[in-house]
Design a protein around this motif. Structure first.
Motif, short mmCIF file in Angstrom:
data_model
loop_
_atom_site.label_atom_id
_atom_site.label_comp_id
_atom_site.label_asym_id
_atom_site.label_seq_id
_atom_site.Cartn_x
_atom_site.Cartn_y
_atom_site.Cartn_z
N ILE A 331 -8.04 18.84 0.93
CA ILE A 331 -8.45 18.33 -0.51
C ILE A 331 -7.69 19.01 -1.74
N VAL A 332 -6.94 17.82 -2.28
CA VAL A 332 -5.93 18.34 -3.19
C VAL A 332 -6.59 17.32 -4.30
N THR A 333 -7.49 17.72 -5.18
CA THR A 333 -8.32 16.74 -6.19
C THR A 333 -8.57 17.71 -7.51
N LYS A 334 -8.92 17.05 -8.54
CA LYS A 334 -9.15 17.92 -9.97
C LYS A 334 -10.28 18.79 -9.49
N GLN A 338 -16.26 20.26 -5.25
CA GLN A 338 -17.21 19.02 -5.24
C GLN A 338 -16.87 17.93 -4.35
N VAL A 339 -15.62 17.88 -3.93
CA VAL A 339 -15.43 16.90 -2.89
C VAL A 339 -15.93 17.42 -1.58
N MET A 340 -15.62 18.74 -1.34
CA MET A 340 -16.09 19.60 -0.21
C MET A 340 -17.60 19.54 0.15
N PHE A 350 -9.08 22.61 4.00
CA PHE A 350 -8.34 23.17 3.06
C PHE A 350 -8.41 22.99 1.57
N ILE A 351 -8.70 23.75 0.82
CA ILE A 351 -9.26 23.59 -0.75
C ILE A 351 -8.04 23.96 -1.59
N GLY A 352 -7.62 22.66 -2.49
CA GLY A 352 -6.68 23.09 -3.39
C GLY A 352 -5.23 23.13 -2.93
N GLU A 353 -4.36 23.08 -3.89
CA GLU A 353 -2.93 22.76 -3.53
C GLU A 353 -2.18 24.20 -2.94
N TYR A 354 -2.52 25.21 -3.02
CA TYR A 354 -1.99 26.53 -2.19
C TYR A 354 -2.81 26.56 -0.89
N SER A 355 -3.72 25.93 -0.52
CA SER A 355 -4.21 25.99 0.86
C SER A 355 -3.59 24.98 1.68
N SER A 356 -2.27 25.14 2.10
CA SER A 356 -1.48 24.41 2.82
C SER A 356 -2.02 24.44 4.41
N ILE B 394 -10.99 26.92 3.94
CA ILE B 394 -9.98 27.92 3.74
C ILE B 394 -9.41 27.41 2.49
N ALA B 395 -9.32 28.52 1.44
CA ALA B 395 -8.98 28.27 0.16
C ALA B 395 -8.26 29.46 -0.35
N TYR B 396 -6.94 29.38 -0.73
CA TYR B 396 -5.99 30.21 -1.00
C TYR B 396 -5.74 30.11 -2.38
#
Lengths: 433, 433
Positions: A331-334, A338-340, A350-356, B394-396
């Motif tokens: 999930i790569v959103t603002k 909230q999406v999760m 995987f939450i956010g842009e660094y959770s590859s 997973i969130a980093y």
């Protein structure tokens, strides 16, 4: 990479398409798998040795099928020390995450003499299958063994196909040892599953078989289910990236390809509310494919099961993600949390842009053995739960049973199970005479 | 009832014998089950209606396959009010026990910006199969529906074969309504399993199918496993009573027969350290068989799979109980809790002389859907767990990933998965240039 508009019909076509990859659609291999299962069940070691010669080209026998301490030492010598250090760091994270999944026995008692509870027991012996083939995956060894170890399983037996030289890949062996395998057998394919399910002279019967494998392994596991337990039937790998205009197209493209490289049946899907992101990711994917060593597999996988879908709204994108129920969901959103909260079906989120996604494959701690092919609607990641089982506990005092005995007798009689009713009745017959 | 000495060879013969009852040994029915599955998958409702006419002699169609509110009202009128009261009391106990099994989402976060967790979600729609046939079992309805309800499943769809008059048994219907079924369909057998697994025009596709059934139902469930989830494959009922000289032979005999009456494949076993108890139970069994309404089934079941085994020591008796891994285990000894601690494998454990097995079937609260045929070594009672699934979280943060990114890249490269490594690399490439 193709860009399509997300609507009801693309969604349905996509779902139908993805399901074609299911191991349930490979019935044509079932007959040959059953031959192997029956042979191993009947002839034991002899069949295992013959199939290993036939399929792996290796000479194994009762004297060398079990990996020795010496072979383990050789493996440690052959593996780069810095990789062993990374394996240890990763294992620490895997152990720490899985320890939080542990479940405990409990009971609830009342002064009237009723005690109800649930006893939690680890399985006694499990088999972990580790594929050989196209590539060697020590991470898979860690992810399959550690939850069993955390659960407290007594014996964790690994089976993996040997090379033609009769040796197990050294990195696989080091990973097995580090994670806590208690024995490693040189056998692969359906014959390994049969040996673990039925036992042979050399290989002990286990209670449950886990681990990924090719279609023969998957069908063999399905066939022995019920006789032993198995984990979910693994299908090809999948990633779904749910992104809005805030996402970095270079990161998204790279993450899509991390799953597309697994094999030609793998699926990489971007669902986005941003047409601009869609175009940029598509271009970036094309650029990456040219650079990457597994570019050929990636291109085939993208041609088969790669999609960029542009959704009208974030809600539509979320609905599609829930329908597809992807193994991996980024999930790569603002506002990704909230999406999760609206995600119902996914193996790992995987939450956010660094959770590859590869962070989860190798290092973070949660299991990378995840439900595929839409089964995240009802299956869970491999976990400590898979290596525990429960027994109910029921204890009633005479007083407690007496208070309800007529109800139980009446219920049993309504089902015409008079011997059930009788077993309660006999305990109070004196008082009633 | 036959009395044998418990030794290694009786134990092994007994185990081999019991396993013969496994649904895995009914391969000859598989072909006809597959025909039914394929027909329903392809033709939907039409196939369901045709099979229902053929197997149940009932005319069902799109207009009457779903039980109506009016039919529910008729059912309430037809069922004895006192039975409805007992069903409600029983449901209260079942709900209270299962509520204690509920699992919750959790997360663990660190100041460096890592958050790991597990999201727990109920399945969206499940199918509960309720057999018709020889007898009507409202208790089975309660036990299959309540854990789904406690888990928070949105739709609990029941399927059960209609009588020739096209009606569902009223007690079954009342039990379904009381327990919380959201819809009841008049369809049974393999065609019901197919309809629930694939969906038809009238019957919605579910995520998981639970509930007992005959061999066709069991094989159909096994065949659709993976496409949907299923509960354990139910085999014939079993009881093992582990007793010493303190046990009341009349109670033990009655409890053995409560399971023997289920069907001719059911198994009732006494393992005891007391020869005197063995003789008394045997005599008492013979006396009961003459009195009980289902005496004929009981006698066949005892002839087939009934055993009284005399063990040299309590330790031997416990070891046998763990090997047999019975669905129901009663412990009737001087210090039953001490014995319970040594029990590793059993579906439900009944402690002390007033914890008669039917107490668990009908009333106490723990589930009566239990692993059979030795599968208590790896399966658990039906529970709230069966209706929940998990997603890893997973969130980093950038900082957290940066601290470990080289380790992950190296691990991925060791597996020759360069696109995996690339997805981590691209996030730090600027800093490294």
């Amino acid at each position: 990479m193709r860009i399509e508009k997300l609507d009801e019909s693309t969604r349905q076509n996509l779902l139908d398409d993805l399901l074609k990859r299911s191991p349930n659609n490979y019935g044509q291999y079932e007959a040959s798998v059953h031959v192997i299962l029956d042979e191993v069940k009947e002839k034991g070691d002899e069949a295992v040795f013959t199939y290993t010669k036939k399929f792996d080209g290796a000479d194994v026998n009762a004297g060398n099928i079990l990996v020795t301490e010496e072979e383990v030492k050789e493996a440690y010598d052959a593996v780069d020390d810095s990789l062993i250090e990374i394996i240890r760091k990763s294992l620490k994270n895997i152990e720490s995450y899985h320890a939080k999944q542990m479940q405990y026995s409990w009971f609830d008692s009342k002064p009237d003499g009723t005690l109800l509870g649930q006893k939690v027991t680890a399985l006694a012996r499990v088999g972990v299958y580790v594929p050989g083939g196209k590539a060697v995956y020590p991470s898979s060894v860690l992810m399959n063994i550690m939850p069993a170890k955390v659960a407290g399983v007594d014996e964790i037996v690994m089976a993996t196909p040997p090379g033609k030289d009769g040796k197990v890949n050294p990195t696989t062996l080091v990973a097995a040892k580090e994670a806590g395998a208690t024995a490693v057998y040189k056998v692969g394919g359906a014959q390994a599953i049969a040996a673990l399910a039925y036992g042979t002279e050399s290989i002990p019967k286990v209670d449950k078989i886990v681990g990924p494998g090719n279609i023969y392994v998957a069908l063999a596991k399905k066939a022995v289910y019920g006789h032993v337990s198995i984990d979910s039937i693994a299908g090809p790998s999948e990633i779904l990236v749910l992104a809005d205009e805030t996402a970095n197209p270079r990161y998204v493209a790279a993450d899509l390809l991390s799953q597309a490289e697994h094999d030609e049946l793998a699926s990489a899907i971007l669902v986005t509310t941003s047409e601009e992101l869609a175009r940029k990711v598509s271009a970036q994917v094309d650029a990456f494919v040219k650079e990457l060593s597994r570019g050929e597999i990636i291109q085939k996988s993208l041609d088969n099961y790669g999609h960029i879908l542009v959704a009208d709204t974030l809600e539509d994108a979320i609905a599609a993600a829930n329908e597809i129920a992807s193994e991996h969901l980024e999930i790569v959103t603002k506002d990704p949390y909230q999406v999760m909260m609206k995600i119902r079906n996914a193996g790992a989120i995987f939450i956010g842009e660094y959770s590859s996604e590869p962070l989860g494959d190798y290092f973070a701690g949660p299991n990378h053995v995840l439900p595929t092919n839409g089964t995240a609607k009802f299956f869970s990641p491999l976990s400590v739960d898979d290596f525990l089982k429960k027994s109910s506990i029921i204890a009633y005092s005479k007083e407690a049973l007496e208070a309800v005995h007529l109800d139980i007798e009446k219920f049993a009689e309504a089902e015409q199970l008079t011997a059930h009713a009788n077993s309660i009745k006999v305990r109070f017959e004196k008082e009633e005479q």
